[in-house]
Design a protein around this motif. Sequence first.
Motif, PDB file in Angstrom:
ATOM      1  N   GLY A   1       0.810  -1.219   0.000  1.00 31.09           N
ATOM      2  CA  GLY A   1       0.000   0.000   0.000  1.00 31.09           C
ATOM      3  C   GLY A   1       0.833   1.253   0.000  1.00 31.09           C
ATOM      4  O   GLY A   1       2.039   1.238   0.223  1.00 31.09           O
ATOM      5  N   CYS A   2       0.102   2.351  -0.263  1.00 28.64           N
ATOM      6  CA  CYS A   2       0.699   3.681  -0.235  1.00 28.64           C
ATOM      7  C   CYS A   2       0.142   4.317   1.047  1.00 28.64           C
ATOM      8  O   CYS A   2      -1.075   4.395   1.212  1.00 28.64           O
ATOM      9  CB  CYS A   2       0.233   4.409  -1.491  1.00 28.64           C
ATOM     10  N   TYR A   3       1.026   4.706   1.970  1.00 30.61           N
ATOM     11  CA  TYR A   3       0.613   5.076   3.332  1.00 30.61           C
ATOM     12  C   TYR A   3      -0.418   6.215   3.339  1.00 30.61           C
ATOM     13  O   TYR A   3      -0.274   7.186   2.587  1.00 30.61           O
ATOM     14  CB  TYR A   3       1.846   5.473   4.144  1.00 30.61           C
ATOM     15  N   GLU A   4      -1.430   6.075   4.201  1.00 28.58           N
ATOM     16  CA  GLU A   4      -2.551   7.028   4.190  1.00 28.58           C
ATOM     17  C   GLU A   4      -2.154   8.447   4.615  1.00 28.58           C
ATOM     18  O   GLU A   4      -2.793   9.422   4.208  1.00 28.58           O
ATOM     19  CB  GLU A   4      -3.671   6.518   5.113  1.00 28.58           C
ATOM     20  N   LYS A   5      -1.083   8.587   5.432  1.00 29.68           N
ATOM     21  CA  LYS A   5      -0.734   9.935   5.903  1.00 29.68           C
ATOM     22  C   LYS A   5       0.430  10.550   5.129  1.00 29.68           C
ATOM     23  O   LYS A   5       0.756  11.700   5.336  1.00 29.68           O
ATOM     24  CB  LYS A   5      -0.332   9.874   7.384  1.00 29.68           C
ATOM     25  N   GLN A   6       1.095   9.760   4.286  1.00 22.98           N
ATOM     26  CA  GLN A   6       2.259  10.275   3.554  1.00 22.98           C
ATOM     27  C   GLN A   6       2.459   9.408   2.311  1.00 22.98           C
ATOM     28  O   GLN A   6       2.929   8.281   2.397  1.00 22.98           O
ATOM     29  CB  GLN A   6       3.486  10.250   4.488  1.00 22.98           C
ATOM     30  N   ALA A   7       2.090   9.989   1.152  1.00 17.87           N
ATOM     31  CA  ALA A   7       2.068   9.203  -0.085  1.00 17.87           C
ATOM     32  C   ALA A   7       3.451   8.734  -0.543  1.00 17.87           C
ATOM     33  O   ALA A   7       3.557   7.815  -1.356  1.00 17.87           O
ATOM     34  CB  ALA A   7       1.406  10.018  -1.197  1.00 17.87           C
ATOM     35  N   LEU A   8       4.524   9.345  -0.010  1.00 17.21           N
ATOM     36  CA  LEU A   8       5.877   8.926  -0.410  1.00 17.21           C
ATOM     37  C   LEU A   8       6.252   7.566   0.168  1.00 17.21           C
ATOM     38  O   LEU A   8       7.218   6.945  -0.274  1.00 17.21           O
ATOM     39  CB  LEU A   8       6.905   9.935   0.105  1.00 17.21           C
ATOM     40  N   VAL A   9       5.519   7.158   1.205  1.00 17.83           N
ATOM     41  CA  VAL A   9       5.895   5.944   1.945  1.00 17.83           C
ATOM     42  C   VAL A   9       5.072   4.747   1.456  1.00 17.83           C
ATOM     43  O   VAL A   9       3.838   4.784   1.494  1.00 17.83           O
ATOM     44  CB  VAL A   9       5.670   6.157   3.465  1.00 17.83           C
ATOM     45  N   LEU A  10       5.747   3.705   1.005  1.00 18.13           N
ATOM     46  CA  LEU A  10       5.057   2.452   0.654  1.00 18.13           C
ATOM     47  C   LEU A  10       5.114   1.533   1.870  1.00 18.13           C
ATOM     48  O   LEU A  10       6.112   1.539   2.603  1.00 18.13           O
ATOM     49  CB  LEU A  10       5.711   1.783  -0.556  1.00 18.13           C
ATOM     50  N   VAL A  11       4.052   0.750   2.069  1.00 14.75           N
ATOM     51  CA  VAL A  11       3.995  -0.079   3.285  1.00 14.75           C
ATOM     52  C   VAL A  11       3.668  -1.535   2.965  1.00 14.75           C
ATOM     53  O   VAL A  11       3.044  -1.845   1.953  1.00 14.75           O
ATOM     54  CB  VAL A  11       2.962   0.476   4.311  1.00 14.75           C
ATOM     55  N   ASN A  12       4.094  -2.385   3.885  1.00 16.39           N
ATOM     56  CA  ASN A  12       3.787  -3.812   3.829  1.00 16.39           C
ATOM     57  C   ASN A  12       2.804  -4.112   4.965  1.00 16.39           C
ATOM     58  O   ASN A  12       3.165  -4.018   6.134  1.00 16.39           O
ATOM     59  CB  ASN A  12       5.091  -4.613   4.023  1.00 16.39           C
ATOM     60  N   TYR A  13       1.550  -4.439   4.606  1.00 17.55           N
ATOM     61  CA  TYR A  13       0.535  -4.679   5.634  1.00 17.55           C
ATOM     62  C   TYR A  13       0.690  -6.032   6.322  1.00 17.55           C
ATOM     63  O   TYR A  13      -0.038  -6.332   7.240  1.00 17.55           O
ATOM     64  CB  TYR A  13      -0.864  -4.543   5.025  1.00 17.55           C
ATOM     65  N   GLY A  14       1.612  -6.856   5.871  1.00 18.83           N
ATOM     66  CA  GLY A  14       1.799  -8.153   6.537  1.00 18.83           C
ATOM     67  C   GLY A  14       2.684  -9.075   5.744  1.00 18.83           C
ATOM     68  O   GLY A  14       3.850  -9.274   6.072  1.00 18.83           O
ATOM     69  N   ASN A  15       2.130  -9.616   4.664  1.00 18.05           N
ATOM     70  CA  ASN A  15       2.872 -10.640   3.940  1.00 18.05           C
ATOM     71  C   ASN A  15       3.221 -10.245   2.516  1.00 18.05           C
ATOM     72  O   ASN A  15       3.319 -11.110   1.632  1.00 18.05           O
ATOM     73  CB  ASN A  15       2.074 -11.953   3.935  1.00 18.05           C
TER      74      ASN A  15
END
Length: 330
Positions: free
Chosen positions: A284-298
Motif C-alpha cells: 500500500g501507499c501510506y494514508e498519511k504520507q504518499a511517499l511511503v510504501l507499506v507492507n501490511y503483513g505478507n
Amino acid sequence: MISLKPYNTFRVESFASNLMHIHSEEDLFRLDMNSSAGIKILGGGSNILLTGNIPETILRNEIKGVEIIEENQEFATIKVGAGEKWHEVVLWALNHELGGLENLSLIPGSAGAAPVQNIGAYGVELKDVFSKLEGISLPEKKIKFYTKEECQFSYRNSIFKSVLRESFFITKVYLKLSKHPQLHLTYGTIHSELAKKNIQNPTIHDVSAAVVAIRTAKLPDPAKLGNAGSFFKNSIISMEQFHDLKMKFPEMPFFEEDDWHVKIPSGWLIEQCGWKGKRIGDTGCYEKQALVLVNYGNAKGAELLQLAENIIASVKEKFGIILSPEVNIW
Ligand SMILES: Cc1cc2nc3c(=O)[nH]c(=O)nc-3n(C[C@H](O)[C@H](O)[C@H](O)COP(=O)(O)OP(=O)(O)OC[C@H]3O[C@@H](n4cnc5c(N)ncnc54)[C@H](O)[C@@H]3O)c2cc1C
C-alpha cells in the motif's frame, strides 16, 4: 539459508546464502575477497527493498563506539562506530549538550549508512555536520579516509551510493558538533510544534522532542507496519518544465533548488494520481504520507516493487516527471 526478514524494516521475506556479522576492521581484513559470489553491505536494513534471494555474502555492520576525539570551546568532533544506531548517536550528542543532530532525530538505521544517502530531515542534512569518514576499500583491503568534498554529497546521494557501491565499507564516521548551535526551526512544522508547548527559547532537546513528535504522528513505525521511509526522492526538474507544469497545475507546490532547477514534492504528485491510502493485496501507499510504501503483513518485495513501478508510470503519464527511488532495490 538465512532469513532476512528480521534484517529489513519492510519486513519482507528473502533468504541469504551467507550473512557475516562485522564487529571490527579485523573481521573485514580476514574476508576472502576472491569469492565469486560478491558482497553486499547491510546496516539496519531501513533503506532497502529485497526483491528476491541474495546470492552475495552479506556483511552486517556491527562496529560500535562513540567518543569525543577533539574539542575546543566552540566545537567537539566525535568518532562514531558505523554500526551504532543513528538515533542513539543523536541521543548521545544531546546528553553531551552537543548540537547539530537534533533535526535528524528518529531516523532509523545505522551511523555508517547515514553518509551513503546523505540523510536529511527538517532542513538539515548529514553533510552539515560531517567532518570525514574512515572505511575499508574491500577490493584492496586498505583503510582509506574520505573528506566531505571527496564524499560528493548531494540530495540523498554520495559517492558511496554510486561508484563505490558495495566496494567501500564505512567503519567510522566523524561529526563536528557545536557547543553553541544555531537552531534550524523554519522547516516543516517545527515552529508550530514548539508553539503548541509554549516554548519560546528552544534548546536542542526541545527541537529534538518536536521532531520526534512530528515524525511519530506522520510516519509509520516500522516495528508495527513494514516500510522504508520515503520510497521516492523529491523530484528536481528544470525551470522550463516547471513553468509548463505550473500553467497546467497552478496549485503545484515547489521549492527553488537553484537558478535552473525546482524541487517538487513527489508525495504531492503521487497523491494527485490517486495513490495515497490505496491498498493492493498486502502492499500500500501510506494514508498519511504518499511517499511511503507499506507492507501490511505478507507482501513480497516483488509486489512492492510492482506497486512502485505502477506509481512511477502514472506520475509520468500525468506530469511527465519520472520519479526516482530513494530506497536501494536488492
Ligand atoms: C520510518 C522511516 C523513516 C525514515 N526517514 C528518513 C529521513 O527522514 N531521512 C532520510 O534521509 N532517510 C530516512 N529513512 C531512510 C533510512 O533510515 C536511512 O537511509 C538510513 O540511513 C539507512 O540506514 P540503514 O543502516 O538501515 O541502511 P541499510 O538499509 O542497511 O543500507 C542502505 C544502503 O547503504 C549501504 N550501507 C549501509 N551501511 C554501509 C556501510 N557501513 N558502508 C557502506 N555502505 C553501507 C547499503 O549497502 C545500502 O545500499 C527512513 C526510513 C524509515 C524506515
